[in-house]
Design an enzyme around this catalytic site. Structure first.
Site, PDB file in Angstrom:
ATOM      1  N   LYS A  63     -10.527  -0.714  10.585  1.00 22.12           N
ATOM      2  CA  LYS A  63     -10.689  -1.893   9.721  1.00 22.12           C
ATOM      3  C   LYS A  63     -11.010  -3.137  10.548  1.00 22.12           C
ATOM      4  O   LYS A  63     -11.192  -4.219  10.003  1.00 22.12           O
ATOM      5  CB  LYS A  63      -9.412  -2.126   8.901  1.00 22.12           C
ATOM      6  CG  LYS A  63      -9.117  -1.004   7.893  1.00 22.12           C
ATOM      7  CD  LYS A  63      -7.876  -1.321   7.115  1.00 22.12           C
ATOM      8  CE  LYS A  63      -7.306  -0.123   6.383  1.00 22.12           C
ATOM      9  NZ  LYS A  63      -8.037   0.235   5.167  1.00 22.12           N
ATOM     10  N   HIS A 122       0.871  -1.179   0.000  1.00 23.79           N
ATOM     11  CA  HIS A 122       0.000   0.000   0.000  1.00 23.79           C
ATOM     12  C   HIS A 122       0.907   1.228   0.000  1.00 23.79           C
ATOM     13  O   HIS A 122       2.027   1.179   0.523  1.00 23.79           O
ATOM     14  CB  HIS A 122      -0.820  -0.059   1.295  1.00 23.79           C
ATOM     15  CG  HIS A 122      -1.902   0.972   1.420  1.00 23.79           C
ATOM     16  ND1 HIS A 122      -1.658   2.264   1.796  1.00 23.79           N
ATOM     17  CD2 HIS A 122      -3.241   0.878   1.244  1.00 23.79           C
ATOM     18  CE1 HIS A 122      -2.797   2.932   1.849  1.00 23.79           C
ATOM     19  NE2 HIS A 122      -3.787   2.106   1.515  1.00 23.79           N
ATOM     20  N   ASP A 180       2.979  -4.744   8.082  1.00 26.39           N
ATOM     21  CA  ASP A 180       1.775  -3.936   7.925  1.00 26.39           C
ATOM     22  C   ASP A 180       0.603  -4.915   8.061  1.00 26.39           C
ATOM     23  O   ASP A 180       0.350  -5.721   7.160  1.00 26.39           O
ATOM     24  CB  ASP A 180       1.813  -3.273   6.542  1.00 26.39           C
ATOM     25  CG  ASP A 180       0.511  -2.572   6.199  1.00 26.39           C
ATOM     26  OD1 ASP A 180      -0.482  -2.775   6.906  1.00 26.39           O
ATOM     27  OD2 ASP A 180       0.490  -1.844   5.189  1.00 26.39           O
ATOM     28  N   GLN A 223      -4.564  -5.308   6.958  1.00 29.77           N
ATOM     29  CA  GLN A 223      -5.556  -6.234   6.384  1.00 29.77           C
ATOM     30  C   GLN A 223      -5.447  -7.627   7.011  1.00 29.77           C
ATOM     31  O   GLN A 223      -6.026  -8.573   6.485  1.00 29.77           O
ATOM     32  CB  GLN A 223      -5.362  -6.344   4.871  1.00 29.77           C
ATOM     33  CG  GLN A 223      -5.530  -5.044   4.117  1.00 29.77           C
ATOM     34  CD  GLN A 223      -6.947  -4.494   4.169  1.00 29.77           C
ATOM     35  OE1 GLN A 223      -7.895  -5.201   4.505  1.00 29.77           O
ATOM     36  NE2 GLN A 223      -7.093  -3.221   3.852  1.00 29.77           N
ATOM     37  N   CYS A 258      -4.732   2.321  -3.707  1.00 34.56           N
ATOM     38  CA  CYS A 258      -3.477   2.850  -3.115  1.00 34.56           C
ATOM     39  C   CYS A 258      -2.317   1.883  -3.318  1.00 34.56           C
ATOM     40  O   CYS A 258      -1.442   1.758  -2.445  1.00 34.56           O
ATOM     41  CB  CYS A 258      -3.639   3.180  -1.638  1.00 34.56           C
ATOM     42  SG  CYS A 258      -4.759   4.516  -1.329  1.00 34.56           S
TER      43      CYS A 258
HETATM   44  N1  PLP Z   1      -1.774  -0.820   4.637  1.00 35.01           N
HETATM   45  C1  PLP Z   1      -2.714  -1.533   4.022  1.00 35.01           C
HETATM   46  C2  PLP Z   1      -2.389  -2.911   3.523  1.00 35.01           C
HETATM   47  C3  PLP Z   1      -3.990  -1.000   3.865  1.00 35.01           C
HETATM   48  O1  PLP Z   1      -4.939  -1.711   3.248  1.00 35.01           O
HETATM   49  C4  PLP Z   1      -4.261   0.307   4.346  1.00 35.01           C
HETATM   50  C5  PLP Z   1      -5.585   0.913   4.139  1.00 35.01           C
HETATM   51  O2  PLP Z   1      -6.334   0.539   3.286  1.00 35.01           O
HETATM   52  C6  PLP Z   1      -3.233   0.992   4.997  1.00 35.01           C
HETATM   53  C7  PLP Z   1      -2.012   0.403   5.115  1.00 35.01           C
HETATM   54  C8  PLP Z   1      -3.458   2.358   5.546  1.00 35.01           C
HETATM   55  O3  PLP Z   1      -4.366   2.322   6.609  1.00 35.01           O
HETATM   56  P1  PLP Z   1      -4.886   3.659   7.294  1.00 35.01           P
HETATM   57  O4  PLP Z   1      -5.390   4.521   6.178  1.00 35.01           O
HETATM   58  O5  PLP Z   1      -5.951   3.198   8.225  1.00 35.01           O
HETATM   59  O6  PLP Z   1      -3.723   4.274   7.989  1.00 35.01           O
END
Ligand code: PLP
Length: 417
Positions: free
Chosen positions: A235, A132, A209, A212, A373
């Site tokens: 999430k 992401h 990370d 998900q 993203c």
């Molecule tokens: N990393 C992953 C794999 C994500 O799917 C997301 C959000 O969709 C993020 C990071 C960023 O999360 P946040 O916008 O809640 O900080």
């Protein structure tokens, strides 16, 4: 003999669960809402919604600073939530749980603070081709600042990391590996155990990370031996504006503060300031108290249902959706790893994903379309984006049938013959 569906009914009482999420009763464009945008943000159960009300009606006060009753009550609830989260991921110490705004802030915290201390000119940071943007850009900023190099673990067409290539990258210049546990665009569940083991053989720490992952897969940070883990409350059935960075205390103790302000100091003078201990060193300013407390309520909710039950049920939804959607002419799945979390990403020949999303919305079906993203990943597949349907444990097979019908309708309206 019990059928698969009978067994699933026993582990997840779907009708009861759906009643816990009031928004699922919504009517959108004259149709019952089918919410398949869970990877972007999940819906919230009554217990979380009521916890927010309870906070503002009974507890609201600033934390850690007051001797008065309300401040102590709010502080107790705030710290109790930290403990619940520490237990949820099996952290060795509660103070290894840092409250952040979300995954993005957690990764930025490590990039700034760990980066400042440990990354020098000529060093390397490793990420993967399926990250992401929030696990790409902070490292690009750091590498630019430090004149370090960012290396990318490649993937195959199925959306699986190429571990041999990863192994070959691990040398003494690598200062950190930061990869996603589960891809938000492909659903791939990465072999994080192996990644951590390989990196640790060379004494390289690993950040996962888990944006998900934490809502789908039970995570034990001690068993995984992961160094940092970042995730978002919104999430995982909790509020927005709150997230967690887990870090091993041995790293967090060596890292400088990320932001300066109240709460993160022990003493301040114009000559010298000393910093507070963990976790407060990394929590400058008034935190999102209400959201931190209510994230604890979300963890309670997940624990009551059981993450293993959730995982089992969601895997069943994934299999069902993959089977049904694959019957549609011209569909191509993006992300076909053997090990996937409950989301499907797809494109349809001669149809733009955005147009599919608009037609599905007319039918009350919420999916996400676009690059999610992950632009470099879309470039790898040579596509502008996908249609992504991501499932939570309150979704049903009947809703998947509605999606399949909707996609068929979109294809019949849009496909250029
Ligand atoms: N990393 C992953 C794999 C994500 O799917 C997301 C959000 O969709 C993020 C990071 C960023 O999360 P946040 O916008 O809640 O900080």
């Amino acid at each position: 003999m019990k059928t698969n569906t009978d067994i699933l009914k026993e582990i997840i009482d779907i009708q009861k669960i759906r009643k816990d999420f009031p928004i699922l009763d919504s009517i959108i464009n004259g149709r019952p809402l089918v919410y398949f945008d869970n990877a972007a943000t999940s819906q919230k159960p009554w217990s979380v919604i009521k916890a927010i009300e309870h906070y503002y009606t009974d507890l609201n006060s600033n934390v850690h600073r007051g001797v008065h009753h309300l401040s102590q009550q709010a502080t107790n609830a705030f710290e109790a939530s930290r403990k619940k989260i520490a237990d949820f991921i099996n952290a060795a110490y509660d103070h290894e749980v840092i409250f952040t705004k979300g995954t993005t802030e957690g990764i930025n915290l490590v990039a700034h603070s760990y980066g400042k201390k440990f990354v020098q000119q000529g060093d390397t940071i490793i990420i993967s081709a399926m990250e992401h943007h929030s696990n790409i850009v902070p490292w690009q900023l750091l590498c630019e600042d430090r004149k370090a190099t960012l290396k990318i673990i490649p993937i195959n067409e199925k959306g699986e990391l190429l571990l041999d290539a990863f192994k070959a990258m691990l040398d003494e210049k690598v200062k950190l590996v930061s990869v996603t546990y589960v891809s938000n665009s492909l659903g791939s569940i990465n072999p994080v155990r192996e990644i951590i083991e390989l990196a640790h053989r060379k004494n390289i720490p690993v950040l996962l990370d888990a944006a998900q992952a934490v809502q789908h897969i039970p995570i034990d940070v001690q068993e995984l031996d992961v160094d940092f883990l970042a995730f978002s409350g919104h999430k995982m059935y909790g509020p927005t504006g709150i997230g967690v960075l887990y870090g091993k205390q041995k790293w967090l103790n060596q890292m400088p503060p990320y932001q300066g302000g109240g709460e993160m100091i022990k003493s301040v003078s114009f000559e010298a300031t000393t910093y507070n201990e963990l976790p407060f060193k990394f929590e400058a300013g008034t935190p999102n108290i209400e959201a931190a407390i209510c994230l604890g309520a979300a963890v309670d909710y997940i624990n009551e249902t059981g993450l293993e039950n959730i995982q089992h049920y969601e895997q069943e939804l994934l299999e069902y959706a993959t089977g049904k959607l694959s019957e549609i002419d011209g569909i191509k799945f993006i992300g076909t790893s053997d090990n996937k979390a409950s989301l499907v990403s797809f494109i349809i020949e001669n149809v733009h994903p955005y147009d599919v999303g608009v037609i599905l919305d007319q039918l009350g079906i919420a999916v996400r379309t676009g690059h999610h993203c992950t632009q470099p990943l879309m470039d790898f597949y040579g596509i502008p984006g996908t249609v992504r349907a991501s499932f939570a444990f309150y979704n049903t097979r009947a809703e998947i049938d509605t999606l399949v019908e909707g996609v068929r309708k979109a294809v019949s309206m849009l496909a250029v013959k």
